[in-house]
Design a protein around this motif. Structure first.
Motif, short mmCIF file in Angstrom:
data_model
loop_
_atom_site.label_atom_id
_atom_site.label_comp_id
_atom_site.label_asym_id
_atom_site.label_seq_id
_atom_site.Cartn_x
_atom_site.Cartn_y
_atom_site.Cartn_z
N TRP A 236 51.47 17.12 59.46
CA TRP A 236 51.37 16.17 60.59
C TRP A 236 52.84 15.42 60.79
O TRP A 236 53.66 15.38 61.94
N VAL A 237 53.04 14.73 59.83
CA VAL A 237 54.42 13.73 59.61
C VAL A 237 55.57 14.86 59.84
O VAL A 237 56.28 14.60 60.74
N LEU A 238 55.46 15.81 59.23
CA LEU A 238 57.04 16.84 59.17
C LEU A 238 56.86 17.24 60.72
O LEU A 238 57.96 17.31 61.02
N GLN A 239 55.75 17.72 61.22
CA GLN A 239 55.75 18.43 62.63
C GLN A 239 56.49 17.30 63.65
O GLN A 239 57.28 17.61 64.42
N GLU A 240 55.58 15.99 63.51
CA GLU A 240 56.16 14.95 64.51
C GLU A 240 57.63 14.56 64.24
O GLU A 240 58.20 14.40 65.41
N ALA A 241 57.89 14.46 63.11
CA ALA A 241 59.44 13.78 62.88
C ALA A 241 60.30 15.04 63.35
O ALA A 241 61.21 14.85 63.94
N CYS A 242 59.97 16.13 62.92
CA CYS A 242 61.06 17.22 63.36
C CYS A 242 60.99 17.35 65.02
O CYS A 242 62.28 17.61 65.70
N ALA A 243 59.86 17.28 65.65
CA ALA A 243 59.86 17.51 67.05
C ALA A 243 60.69 16.27 67.78
O ALA A 243 61.17 16.34 68.46
N GLU A 244 60.53 15.24 67.18
CA GLU A 244 61.07 13.95 67.76
C GLU A 244 62.74 14.29 67.45
O GLU A 244 63.41 13.70 68.33
N ALA A 245 62.95 14.49 66.26
CA ALA A 245 64.54 14.66 65.87
C ALA A 245 65.17 15.69 66.79
O ALA A 245 66.51 15.57 67.05
N ARG A 246 64.51 16.35 67.44
CA ARG A 246 64.97 17.63 68.28
C ARG A 246 65.45 17.01 69.29
O ARG A 246 66.42 17.41 70.19
N HIS A 247 65.19 15.68 69.86
CA HIS A 247 65.75 15.02 71.07
C HIS A 247 66.80 14.29 70.71
O HIS A 247 67.47 13.52 71.72
N LEU B 34 72.56 13.01 64.01
CA LEU B 34 71.58 12.20 63.23
C LEU B 34 70.54 12.99 62.59
O LEU B 34 70.10 14.14 63.09
N LYS B 35 70.21 12.62 61.37
CA LYS B 35 69.38 13.32 60.64
C LYS B 35 67.96 12.40 60.56
O LYS B 35 67.89 11.15 60.81
N VAL B 36 66.83 13.08 60.46
CA VAL B 36 65.29 12.53 60.14
C VAL B 36 65.14 12.41 58.71
O VAL B 36 65.19 13.73 57.91
N ALA B 37 64.95 11.48 58.08
CA ALA B 37 64.37 11.41 56.55
C ALA B 37 62.81 11.28 56.56
O ALA B 37 62.29 10.46 57.23
N VAL B 38 62.22 12.38 55.81
CA VAL B 38 60.66 12.37 55.46
C VAL B 38 60.48 12.23 54.15
O VAL B 38 61.01 12.82 53.37
N ASN B 39 59.33 11.40 53.83
CA ASN B 39 59.11 11.26 52.59
C ASN B 39 57.96 12.30 52.11
O ASN B 39 56.99 12.85 52.63
N GLN C 74 58.94 26.33 64.39
CA GLN C 74 58.03 25.91 65.37
C GLN C 74 58.82 24.87 66.40
O GLN C 74 58.94 24.86 67.54
N THR C 75 59.44 23.86 65.66
CA THR C 75 59.99 22.78 66.33
C THR C 75 61.35 23.02 66.86
O THR C 75 62.13 22.24 67.58
N GLY C 76 62.16 23.78 66.20
CA GLY C 76 63.51 24.33 66.41
C GLY C 76 64.49 23.46 66.06
O GLY C 76 65.66 23.44 66.37
N LEU C 77 64.00 22.70 65.18
CA LEU C 77 64.82 21.69 64.19
C LEU C 77 65.83 22.39 63.46
O LEU C 77 65.20 23.20 62.50
N SER C 78 67.15 22.23 63.31
CA SER C 78 68.15 22.94 62.21
C SER C 78 67.76 22.21 60.94
O SER C 78 67.52 21.12 60.98
N PRO C 79 67.64 23.07 59.76
CA PRO C 79 67.33 22.44 58.65
C PRO C 79 68.45 21.45 58.04
O PRO C 79 67.76 20.65 57.27
N ASN C 80 69.52 21.50 58.43
CA ASN C 80 70.56 20.66 58.01
C ASN C 80 70.33 19.25 58.52
O ASN C 80 71.08 18.30 58.12
N ARG C 81 69.24 19.15 59.47
CA ARG C 81 69.03 17.71 60.06
C ARG C 81 67.83 17.10 59.44
O ARG C 81 67.36 16.04 59.79
N LEU C 82 67.18 17.79 58.56
CA LEU C 82 66.04 17.26 57.77
C LEU C 82 66.52 16.73 56.33
O LEU C 82 67.12 17.62 55.79
#
Length: 935
Positions: free
Chosen positions: A754-765, A770-775, A796-804
């Motif tokens: 859930w955390v990864l899904q929400e963080a990637c969906a948010e970073a998409r905007h 900018l990167k998003v860091a997830v523990n 699914q979220t469409g976030l590029s892997p290099n932004r995670l």
């Protein structure tokens, strides 16, 4: 008739021509010929039949011959011209008829049973003499005014002529080789009858005298009537015989035609005739189809051409003909050759053929294609051989018994299992004798009767059930045989025996492995649970108590980290040995896993339990010598007592664990007994875990984002996603409280997704810079399909892997280093950045940085908080920054709260920073929400 014998033939001629009516003589001759022909025909019928019909026709033949002879004599005598009237004495006339009939029947029966020369001679004597007796008896019946005198020479001549003509007549009749011989036989019978009458009448010399009347006289007219009836009977009999012969001949001709048609048109059998040299003279359709030779091609061809060259070279064709010629028939199987050269197997019969005279004229040959039969036989033989081979090489011993309890067959393995010889198991051996020899009986002959009774009981049970269970038999205490008995439809049964000694040993080994710890040899968790369940049942019956004891080694991990896992294993084995040595009756110890042990004690009073606990704790007092080092091991014990602290195993063990946790959290305490308030704390923790399980579907979790800034440009480089739980009753709950609980219960997998899904969906905007860091939790590394799950969320979220960017602690890596590094390398291959979090605390080591090329190092905030007042903290910061520059890995400092801390980082050349000074954790940057409370 004449008294001078100067010319006997003239006297015979004068007697017949002058003293007899010519018509009557001819009629008599016709009667004799007719009777002879009928007799010969009847004899032919007798020869072609067997049993009663043969005897019937033989008797009829004799009666016909006798009747014809009597009729011919009487007809001729009626034509006699004595010159005075005469009558016939009826009894004597009838006697003459009976005599000749008896003679005829006797002769023909004799000829039937004795067709040799002796039989022919005897028949000739009997019949020739019989006709003579009949003739002179018949003349004696004549009553006329004269006395009859006989010329002895002519009388003798009549008898001799009867025998003389009887020899060829009976000889030809007995052989009966055709119509010609039959006709000649008829001729000689006619001559026999005629010659006997003629010479007999020539011997007659009547002397006139006074006639003597007789009461039973019969006139010539009456005799003529009787003769006519007899002659008519002969005529009718002749017609019947002729009709019978005609029918027989017609049937024979029809049969021969049918046989010829059958032979010529038979397609399954090759039928041919051979001459004496073995050349083909007749050829049927079956032979043509079988060999490919037409009748035109085959006639005149040597039979040897149908044999294979090898057989011809070996002389087989000539040998076959030789055997048939010498013995009359030759049967066998051989390979034959078609016209096109192909070969096939045949079963043939060669018979010698002779003509009516018994002369060898050739051979008949009947052959049948048996190629498929021989192939089937070969296949059956090969199958039988394979089955025999399989039977003899079976791992199981097999013995087949019939309904009479006798051996039908058994294989070698059966004999080996029961130490039997082939002589002990020959087919037909009774079951009792087999048991005496050693089957199901290791006690010798004296126990054979007992074992026989027991085995019959086993068989009765097996025959009465559709699937009887195998019977286990122990031999000499060292081998175990599994025996199964399967009933057969005929009342017998099949016994199969398997040596399961090794299987039993393996099962015992497997069972020991399943219920014992491989390293220490102690009972494992499953075995411990069984023993505890059994102890609780016994305690409930007896009213005693059970103590369940949870044991944990303190700081055992330090031994593994310091001296290696091999040293840790040796320590565990030494402890297991000590625990085993202090166990007594009603006591058990087990290793549950890792450094967790357990024990159980059945007792009646507290003193027994205290003494047991003392023995347990004393087992850990003395240091353990490992690799020449003396290591001291401390231990913690938690005790729960049945039935006070629980009435079932689960409750008892759970309470023992709660007591163990109290022991480990209390300084200086080694043993702790369960108390009810411990359960309250555990219950609250279990409730929180239950609530956490519904946090994701209930929407109680929320992500906050804390900015990360570049100290070189001053711009935001990304955000770290931080998890918060808004409990509906308890409000905000700290991550330090619910994250370990989620890791313990396994809910961290769903929460992590859930955390990864929400963080990637948010970073998409956000802006693409900018990167998003997830523990990433250490427990998530245990999740199957982790990489596939992350890849699916990114797609699914469409976030590029290099932004995670994934943040992992070193403790997460060293738990299972190989597995963790394998996953991290796959993340890197996807393009995801990996940062090592909380560096400088816990188990930080250069080996971890060397094993994996991290994209960022994050300095724990505890060092920065003391950097302005502690030279050691500042030195650690400088060392980490210098290490990052040397490895070309950017360094981010956490916990920046003041301007002074920021100046320290800038002066030391830190790359990035994060903390309250730059911004507290807040709602998603894409939303306009108030800041969240920071923990």
């Amino acid at each position: 008739m004449g008294d001078s014998h100067a010319n006997p033939l003239a006297e015979l001629y004068l007697c017949i021509s002058q003293e007899h009516r010519p018509g009557m003589v001819l009629l008599a001759l016709a009667a004799a010929t007719l009777a002879s022909a009928c007799a010969v025909s009847c004899w032919r019928q007798a020869r072609n039949r067997r049993g009663v019909p043969s005897y019937t026709w033989t008797v009829l033949s004799g009666l016909t011959l006798g009747t014809g002879a009597w009729s011919a004599h009487q007809i001729a005598f009626l034509g006699y011209l004595p010159g005075s009237p005469f009558t016939f004495d009826f009894p004597i006339t009838l006697a003459s008829l009976v005599l000749v009939l008896t003679s005829g029947v006797t002769c023909m029966l004799l000829l039937l049973h004795l067709p040799s020369r002796g039989g022919v001679l005897t028949a000739s004597l009997l019949f020739g003499g019989g006709i003579a007796v009949m003739h002179y008896t018949g003349i004696a019946a004549v009553q006329m005014p004269a006395q009859i005198h006989w010329d002895p020479e002519y009388v003798t001549t009549s008898i001799i002529l009867g025998v003389f003509f009887g020899l060829p007549a009976f000889s030809l009749t007995s052989r009966f080789h055709g119509k010609l011989t039959a006709s000649i036989g008829v001729l000689f019978f006619s001559l026999l009858i005629t010659a006997t009458y003629a010479t007999g009448m020539t011997a007659l010399q009547p002397v006139p005298a006074r006639a003597m009347p007789h009461a039973m006289s019969m006139s010539p007219a009456n005799l003529a009537v009787w003769i006519g009836l007899v002659t008519m009977g002969l005529f009718v009999l002749g017609l019947l015989v002729a009709l019978s012969n005609y029918k027989a001949l017609t049937a024979l001709a029809k049969s021969e035609r049918q046989l010829s048609f059958l032979v010529n048109n038979s397609s399954d059998y090759a039928i041919c005739m051979l001459d004496r040299d073995g050349c083909i003279s007749q050829w049927n359709t079956g032979a043509q189809q079988l060999t490919g030779y037409s009748a035109e091609d085959a006639v005149g061809m040597p039979m040897a051409r149908l044999f294979t060259p090898e057989d011809c070279t070996g002389g087989l064709p000539a040998q076959v003909l030789k055997i048939a010629a010498e013995t009359g028939i030759c049967k066998g199987m051989w390979d034959s050759r078609r016209r096109d050269g192909t070969r096939f197997s045949v079963e043939g019969t060669i018979e010698k053929v002779c003509d009516d005279k018994g002369q060898h004229i050739g051979f008949s040959a009947i052959t049948h294609d048996v190629t498929r039969i021989r192939q089937a036989q070969a296949l059956a033989a090969e199958t039988s051989r394979q089955l025999d081979t399989a039977l003899e090489n079976m791992h199981e011993g097999l013995c087949l018994f019939d309904a009479e309890e006798r051996v039908v067959l058994c294989n070698q393995r059966f004999r080996e299992l029961w130490n039997l010889t082939e002589a002990d198991t020959v087919p037909g051996t009774p079951l009792g004798r087999l048991i005496v020899a050693g089957f199901m009986n290791t006690g010798g002959p004296q126990r054979a009767a007992e074992q026989l009774w027991e085995f019959r009981q086993i068989i009765d049970d097996a025959l009465g059930e559709e699937r009887a269970s195998p019977v286990m038999t122990e031999l000499d205490g060292s081998r175990v045989i599994s025996m199964a008995n399967s009933p057969l439809a005929d009342g017998g049964w099949v016994t199969t025996c398997t040596d399961i000694t090794e299987q039993r040993r393996s099962e015992a080994t497997i069972e020991h492995m399943a219920f014992h710890d491989a390293m220490t040899g102690l009972p494992n968790r499953a075995r411990y649970h069984r023993r505890l369940d059994h102890a609780i049942e016994k305690a409930a019956e007896r009213g005693t108590h059970i103590a369940a004891i949870a044991i944990d080694l303190d700081r055992f991990k330090e031994i593994n980290d310091t001296y290696g896992h091999a040293a840790g294993d040796e320590a565990l084995q030494a402890i297991a040995g000590r625990l085993t040595s202090v166990m007594g009756d009603g006591e058990v110890t087990a290793r549950l896993g890792g450094d967790e042990f357990a024990a159980a004690k059945s007792f009646n009073d507290r003193a027994e339990l205290d003494e047991f606990l003392t023995r347990l704790t004393d087992a850990f007092v003395a240091p353990v010598t490992i690799q020449a080092r003396s290591l001291s091991l401390a231990t913690s014990l938690g005790v729960a007592v049945y039935p006070r602290d629980g009435e079932d195993r689960e409750t008892l063990l759970n309470n023992a664990d709660l007591a163990l946790q109290r022991t480990k959290s209390s300084i200086g305490l080694t043993v702790c007994f369960f108390e009810p308030d411990m359960d309250e704390s555990a219950r609250a923790r279990r409730q929180l875990a239950s609530d956490l399980r519904h946090a994701v579907p209930s929407g109680e979790l929320r992500l906050l984002y804390q900015p990360q800034r570049s100290l070189k440009t001053g711009e935001i480089s990304g955000y770290e996603a931080l998890l918060r739980w808004h409990h509906p009753k308890r409000g905000l709950i700290s991550p330090t409280e619910f994250i370990p609980l989620a890791e313990e219960t396994g809910d961290i997998f769903a929460i992590g997704d859930w955390v990864l899904q929400e963080a990637c969906a948010e970073a998409r905007h956000w802006p693409e810079t900018l990167k998003v860091a997830v523990n990433l939790s250490p427990v998530q590394f245990l999740q199957d399909g982790l990489i596939e799950r992350f890849r699916a969320i990114l797609l699914q979220t469409g976030l590029s892997p290099n932004r995670l960017e994934l943040e992992v602690t070193e403790s997460a890596i060293i738990t299972d280093k190989l597995r963790a590094l394998h996953y991290l390398r796959q993340f890197k291959a996807m393009g995801v950045s990996v940062a090592i979090d909380d560096f400088g605390t816990g188990h930080s080591s250069l080996d971890t940085l060397h094993a994996f090329p991290f994209d960022k190092i994050k300095i724990d905030k505890s060092f920065l908080l003391r950097a302005e007042t502690s030279h050691q903290a500042l030195a650690i910061i400088r060392t980490v920054l210098s290490l990052g520059r040397s490895l070309s890995i950017p360094v981010l400092a956490e916990g920046v709260e003041t301007q002074g801390q920021l100046q320290v980082l800038e002066s030391e050349g830190c790359d990035e920073a994060q903390g309250y000074y730059f911004g507290r954790p807040a709602a998603a940057p894409s939303l306009d929400l108030p800041d969240a409370v920071n923990f």
